[in-house]
Design a protein around this motif. Sequence first.
Motif, PDB file in Angstrom:
ATOM      1  N   ASN A   2      -0.563  -0.444   0.386  1.00  0.00           N
ATOM      2  CA  ASN A   2       0.298  -0.345  -0.577  1.00  0.00           C
ATOM      3  C   ASN A   2       1.295   1.028  -0.198  1.00  0.00           C
ATOM      4  N   PHE A   3       2.347   1.047   0.438  1.00  0.00           N
ATOM      5  CA  PHE A   3       2.936   2.342   0.539  1.00  0.00           C
ATOM      6  C   PHE A   3       3.203   3.347  -0.510  1.00  0.00           C
ATOM      7  N   LEU A   4       3.492   2.671  -1.647  1.00  0.00           N
ATOM      8  CA  LEU A   4       3.611   3.664  -2.859  1.00  0.00           C
ATOM      9  C   LEU A   4       2.576   4.462  -3.333  1.00  0.00           C
ATOM     10  N   VAL A   5       1.222   3.776  -3.123  1.00  0.00           N
ATOM     11  CA  VAL A   5      -0.041   4.181  -3.462  1.00  0.00           C
ATOM     12  C   VAL A   5      -0.444   5.414  -2.543  1.00  0.00           C
ATOM     13  N   ASP A   6       0.107   5.083  -1.102  1.00  0.00           N
ATOM     14  CA  ASP A   6      -0.287   5.798   0.001  1.00  0.00           C
ATOM     15  C   ASP A   6       0.497   7.036  -0.268  1.00  0.00           C
ATOM     16  N   ALA A   7       1.682   6.972  -0.400  1.00  0.00           N
ATOM     17  CA  ALA A   7       2.568   8.207  -0.703  1.00  0.00           C
ATOM     18  C   ALA A   7       2.018   8.783  -1.811  1.00  0.00           C
ATOM     19  N   GLY A   8       1.500   8.260  -2.750  1.00  0.00           N
ATOM     20  CA  GLY A   8       1.069   9.202  -3.843  1.00  0.00           C
ATOM     21  C   GLY A   8      -0.152   9.831  -3.663  1.00  0.00           C
ATOM     22  N   VAL A   9      -1.121   9.162  -2.688  1.00  0.00           N
ATOM     23  CA  VAL A   9      -2.437   9.619  -2.124  1.00  0.00           C
ATOM     24  C   VAL A   9      -2.083  11.083  -1.256  1.00  0.00           C
ATOM     25  N   VAL A  10      -1.120  11.065  -0.482  1.00  0.00           N
ATOM     26  CA  VAL A  10      -0.809  12.089   0.349  1.00  0.00           C
ATOM     27  C   VAL A  10      -0.055  13.215  -0.506  1.00  0.00           C
ATOM     28  N   ALA A  11       0.481  13.007  -1.480  1.00  0.00           N
ATOM     29  CA  ALA A  11       1.015  13.960  -2.153  1.00  0.00           C
ATOM     30  C   ALA A  11      -0.266  14.857  -2.988  1.00  0.00           C
ATOM     31  N   ILE A  12      -1.181  13.967  -3.557  1.00  0.00           N
ATOM     32  CA  ILE A  12      -2.129  14.338  -4.350  1.00  0.00           C
ATOM     33  C   ILE A  12      -3.186  15.225  -3.261  1.00  0.00           C
ATOM     34  N   ILE A  13      -3.322  14.851  -1.973  1.00  0.00           N
ATOM     35  CA  ILE A  13      -4.097  15.621  -1.223  1.00  0.00           C
ATOM     36  C   ILE A  13      -3.392  16.839  -0.585  1.00  0.00           C
ATOM     37  N   VAL A  14      -1.866  16.798  -0.565  1.00  0.00           N
ATOM     38  CA  VAL A  14      -1.501  18.120  -0.402  1.00  0.00           C
ATOM     39  C   VAL A  14      -1.445  19.177  -1.663  1.00  0.00           C
ATOM     40  N   ALA A  15      -1.562  18.709  -2.842  1.00  0.00           N
ATOM     41  CA  ALA A  15      -1.504  19.450  -3.947  1.00  0.00           C
ATOM     42  C   ALA A  15      -3.002  20.110  -4.007  1.00  0.00           C
ATOM     43  N   LEU A  16      -3.943  19.105  -3.611  1.00  0.00           N
ATOM     44  CA  LEU A  16      -5.344  19.599  -3.922  1.00  0.00           C
ATOM     45  C   LEU A  16      -5.683  20.612  -2.818  1.00  0.00           C
ATOM     46  N   VAL A  17      -5.066  20.544  -1.521  1.00  0.00           N
ATOM     47  CA  VAL A  17      -5.248  21.337  -0.445  1.00  0.00           C
ATOM     48  C   VAL A  17      -4.706  22.865  -0.765  1.00  0.00           C
ATOM     49  N   SER A  18      -3.304  22.527  -1.261  1.00  0.00           N
ATOM     50  CA  SER A  18      -2.716  23.746  -1.812  1.00  0.00           C
ATOM     51  C   SER A  18      -3.528  24.586  -2.934  1.00  0.00           C
TER      52      SER A  18
END
Length: 79
Positions: A2-18
Amino acid sequence: MNFLVDAGVVAIIVALVSAAKSVGYPSRWAPLLSLGLGVVYYVAFPQGSIQTSVLYGIISGLSASGLYSGVKAVVTTPQ
């Protein structure tokens, strides 16, 4: 996938790494952290077989790593 979920996961990963980098996590290990976070998420919430989940995690982690470095390059580039 699901592309909306995947985009959300990518955003969460970016936030956690930051967030990890802001508390002292070495920048050179940030892509490995994003890769690991992606794999952990998709193994914890499987999207089919384990091989498919690991592949989705790798794709999401690498996407997050590229997104972070791309945004960083745009924001920090002097004009």
